[in-house]
Write an enzyme that holds these catalytic residues in place. Structure first.
Site, PDB file in Angstrom:
ATOM      1  N   GLU A   1       0.811  -1.217   0.000  1.00 19.96           N
ATOM      2  CA  GLU A   1       0.000   0.000   0.000  1.00 19.96           C
ATOM      3  C   GLU A   1       0.852   1.278   0.000  1.00 19.96           C
ATOM      4  OE1 GLU A   1      -3.828  -0.668   2.530  1.00 19.96           O
ATOM      5  OE2 GLU A   1      -2.368  -2.175   3.090  1.00 19.96           O
TER       6      GLU A   1
ATOM      7  N   SER B   1      -4.944  -5.832   1.963  1.00 24.07           N
ATOM      8  CA  SER B   1      -5.190  -5.521   0.551  1.00 24.07           C
ATOM      9  C   SER B   1      -5.703  -6.734  -0.217  1.00 24.07           C
ATOM     10  CB  SER B   1      -3.931  -4.992  -0.136  1.00 24.07           C
ATOM     11  OG  SER B   1      -3.446  -3.877   0.549  1.00 24.07           O
TER      12      SER B   1
ATOM     13  N   TYR C   1      -7.508  -1.597  -5.920  1.00 27.25           N
ATOM     14  CA  TYR C   1      -6.475  -0.675  -6.405  1.00 27.25           C
ATOM     15  C   TYR C   1      -6.340  -0.542  -7.925  1.00 27.25           C
ATOM     16  CZ  TYR C   1      -5.122  -1.236  -1.570  1.00 27.25           C
ATOM     17  OH  TYR C   1      -5.139  -1.292  -0.214  1.00 27.25           O
TER      18      TYR C   1
ATOM     19  N   ARG D   1     -10.732   1.773  11.463  1.00 27.94           N
ATOM     20  CA  ARG D   1     -11.937   1.528  10.665  1.00 27.94           C
ATOM     21  C   ARG D   1     -12.326   0.086  10.927  1.00 27.94           C
ATOM     22  NH1 ARG D   1     -10.380   1.176   5.283  1.00 27.94           N
ATOM     23  NH2 ARG D   1     -10.939  -0.994   5.416  1.00 27.94           N
TER      24      ARG D   1
ATOM     25  N   ASP E   1     -14.474  -3.072   9.951  1.00 30.96           N
ATOM     26  CA  ASP E   1     -15.167  -3.604   8.775  1.00 30.96           C
ATOM     27  C   ASP E   1     -16.065  -4.769   9.165  1.00 30.96           C
ATOM     28  OD1 ASP E   1     -13.617  -1.756   7.502  1.00 30.96           O
ATOM     29  OD2 ASP E   1     -12.387  -3.196   6.391  1.00 30.96           O
TER      30      ASP E   1
ATOM     31  N   GLU F   1     -12.827  -7.328  10.226  1.00 27.25           N
ATOM     32  CA  GLU F   1     -11.482  -6.950  10.668  1.00 27.25           C
ATOM     33  C   GLU F   1     -11.454  -5.495  11.101  1.00 27.25           C
ATOM     34  OE1 GLU F   1      -8.451  -6.648   7.755  1.00 27.25           O
ATOM     35  OE2 GLU F   1      -9.773  -5.863   6.209  1.00 27.25           O
TER      36      GLU F   1
ATOM     37  N   ASN G   1      -8.973  -2.116  10.890  1.00 27.68           N
ATOM     38  CA  ASN G   1      -7.800  -1.519  10.238  1.00 27.68           C
ATOM     39  C   ASN G   1      -7.344  -0.358  11.103  1.00 27.68           C
ATOM     40  OD1 ASN G   1      -7.709  -2.917   7.447  1.00 27.68           O
ATOM     41  ND2 ASN G   1      -9.853  -2.465   7.817  1.00 27.68           N
TER      42      ASN G   1
ATOM     43  N   GLY H   1      -7.151   3.907   5.342  1.00 27.79           N
ATOM     44  CA  GLY H   1      -6.898   4.800   4.213  1.00 27.79           C
ATOM     45  C   GLY H   1      -7.383   6.212   4.533  1.00 27.79           C
TER      46      GLY H   1
HETATM   47  N1  LIG Z   1     -15.955 -14.605   5.449  1.00 31.75           N
HETATM   48  C1  LIG Z   1     -16.144 -13.835   4.368  1.00 31.75           C
HETATM   49  N2  LIG Z   1     -17.347 -13.834   3.731  1.00 31.75           N
HETATM   50  C2  LIG Z   1     -17.553 -13.074   2.629  1.00 31.75           C
HETATM   51  N3  LIG Z   1     -16.624 -12.278   2.076  1.00 31.75           N
HETATM   52  C3  LIG Z   1     -15.411 -12.236   2.654  1.00 31.75           C
HETATM   53  C4  LIG Z   1     -15.113 -12.999   3.829  1.00 31.75           C
HETATM   54  N4  LIG Z   1     -13.842 -12.740   4.180  1.00 31.75           N
HETATM   55  C5  LIG Z   1     -13.361 -11.880   3.277  1.00 31.75           C
HETATM   56  N5  LIG Z   1     -14.289 -11.570   2.353  1.00 31.75           N
HETATM   57  C6  LIG Z   1     -14.084 -10.684   1.172  1.00 31.75           C
HETATM   58  O1  LIG Z   1     -12.685 -10.533   0.964  1.00 31.75           O
HETATM   59  C7  LIG Z   1     -12.277  -9.169   1.165  1.00 31.75           C
HETATM   60  C8  LIG Z   1     -10.910  -9.107   1.829  1.00 31.75           C
HETATM   61  O2  LIG Z   1     -10.932  -9.818   3.049  1.00 31.75           O
HETATM   62  P1  LIG Z   1     -10.368  -9.198   4.409  1.00 31.75           P
HETATM   63  O3  LIG Z   1     -10.547 -10.198   5.464  1.00 31.75           O
HETATM   64  O4  LIG Z   1     -11.006  -7.876   4.623  1.00 31.75           O
HETATM   65  O5  LIG Z   1      -8.812  -9.044   4.105  1.00 31.75           O
HETATM   66  P2  LIG Z   1      -7.841  -7.774   3.910  1.00 31.75           P
HETATM   67  O6  LIG Z   1      -7.205  -7.580   5.243  1.00 31.75           O
HETATM   68  O7  LIG Z   1      -6.870  -8.212   2.884  1.00 31.75           O
HETATM   69  O8  LIG Z   1      -8.687  -6.601   3.507  1.00 31.75           O
HETATM   70  C9  LIG Z   1     -13.409  -8.578   1.989  1.00 31.75           C
HETATM   71  O9  LIG Z   1     -13.472  -7.175   1.809  1.00 31.75           O
HETATM   72  C10 LIG Z   1     -14.613  -9.296   1.416  1.00 31.75           C
HETATM   73  O10 LIG Z   1     -14.969  -8.778   0.143  1.00 31.75           O
HETATM   74 MG   LIG Z   2     -10.401  -5.869   4.452  1.00 30.86          MG
END
Ligand SMILES: Nc1ncnc2c1ncn2[C@@H]1O[C@H](COP(=O)(O)OP(=O)(O)O)[C@@H](O)[C@H]1O
Ligand SMILES: [Mg+2]
Length: 357
Positions: free
Chosen positions: A14, A177, A246, A285, A287, A300, A302, A306
């Site tokens: 990033e 990411s 991105y 943030r 999520d 998660e 953050n 951003g």
């Molecule tokens: N358990 C889940 N169910 C549905 N979508 C998911 C799930 N886990 C991740 N995703 C999808 O994958 C994306 C990235 O996952 P995330 O855990 O937020 O990782 P990162 O830390 O890389 O952002 C999420 O924004 C969502 O779109």
């Molecule tokens: Mg995420």
């Protein structure tokens, strides 16, 4: 008013987003009346001096190319800057994960955002989920394995995952990411997805895929933590993957999200609860994934979100009535308060030891 060092760039994927975030943060701090010294970190971890850093911020430069010299001596640019407080806007590894926060602690420099432990926990999805679950914060059901255990007996892990309904999300525990993440709709693809995720971390988690909406809430504060209005991400791809974040311009960002008041109230309360559960300070943030109206899960946190001119975190606060200059000023005030508090704790320890002498 303070002399603030805005630290940006860095080694993570990033890097470029961080430069854009730094422009917004620097502008907000100046509008709030602070004096700002930008401090850039090249993509190989080397620091550049304040003049070169200012040139990156003021020009449209997209990246700070690697210097290819030993990193340690270049930290002199931070030491020589004379800043009183640091605003790190380094997203991802080597910045959001407690490493930079540890450097600041050693240097006795107040810094914006979460401390070492909280940053490290938030960056590690398995640790964060365990901590959140232990505090009663709802998280998506998951299984986890390590490289060592998976290589010793892949079938045993795959069998453990069979209780989770398809589709599944396979992720490296430490990352961001969406790098290394795969959505698996057929168990025959699982082993390969786990091996792919193991390219990015030693620990992998497999989560049940939630069919629903992606919502985000901005939290701010220390003792008294506030939550913003709620925003929504509408992925342009099958999920919010690296390209969607991105490379393309297909994901939608809706703020405030259209939600029944009861759902958004619950989400905001849960965001504060999640932040508190991992010992958050300053900002994050949070999520979420929302399945129907009742299935709310924290996906998660953050801890260095951003901060570009179109990013969700500052946008959600603007919509909540806190414009950028007041937002970044509040973050600096919290950094100074926390630093003073840490000093008081140290004094307390010294006084206690003196009573024993
Ligand atoms: N358990 C889940 N169910 C549905 N979508 C998911 C799930 N886990 C991740 N995703 C999808 O994958 C994306 C990235 O996952 P995330 O855990 O937020 O990782 P990162 O830390 O890389 O952002 C999420 O924004 C969502 O779109
Ligand atoms: Mg995420």
């Amino acid at each position: 008013m303070a002399h603030v060092g805005v630290v940006f760039g860095g080694r993570s994927v990033e890097h470029q987003v961080s430069i854009r975030s730094a422009r917004t943060v620097a502008q907000g701090l100046r509008e709030a009346g602070h004096s700002v010294t930008p401090l850039g970190i090249a993509s190989d971890g080397c620091w550049i001096d304040a003049d070169a850093s200012a040139a990156v911020i003021d020009s449209g430069a997209k990246e700070i190319p690697p210097l290819e010299v030993p990193v340690a001596p270049t930290v002199r640019h931070l030491l020589a800057s004379g800043v009183e407080v640091v605003f790190p806007i380094l997203h991802g590894t080597w910045g959001e994960d407690g490493t930079f926060q540890g450097l600041c602690e050693m240097l006795d420099l107040p810094y914006v955002g979460c401390g070492v432990t909280t940053s490290a926990i938030a960056m590690d999805k398995v640790l964060a989920k365990r901590q959140l679950a232990a505090s009663g914060v709802p998280v998506v059901d998951f299984e986890t394995t390590s490289r060592r255990d998976f290589e010793a007996d892949p079938k045993a892990f795959l069998a453990r995952c069979e209780r989770l309904p398809l589709p599944l999300f396979v992720k490296p525990s430490v990352g961001g990411s969406s790098v290394g993440i795969r959505k698996v709709s057929d168990l025959v693809d699982m082993a390969e997805a786990v091996r792919f995720a193991l390219r990015f971390d030693e620990v992998v988690l497999v989560e049940r895929g939630v069919k629903g909406r992606e919502l985000e809430c901005a939290v701010l504060g220390y003792r008294d933590v506030q939550a913003s209005v709620v925003g929504e991400i509408v992925p342009g791809n099958e999920f919010y993957d690296y390209a969607d974040k991105y490379l393309q311009d297909t994901a939608g960002l809706i703020a405030p999200a259209e939600l029944p008041a009861a759902v958004s109230d619950r989400l905001r309360r849960t965001a504060v609860q999640a932040f508190t559960a991992i010992g958050g300070a300053g900002f994050a943030r949070v999520d979420f994934l929302l399945e129907g109206e009742d299935g709310l899960f924290v996906n998660e946190l953050n801890t260095l979100p951003g901060f570009t001119s179109i990013s969700m975190y500052p946008l959600l606060w603007k919509l909540t009535g806190l414009p950028l200059p007041r937002l970044v000023d509040r973050l600096v005030q919290i950094a100074l308060e926390r630093h003073a508090e840490r000093r008081r704790l140290d004094e307390g320890i010294k006084e206690f030891l003196a009573t024993l002498a």
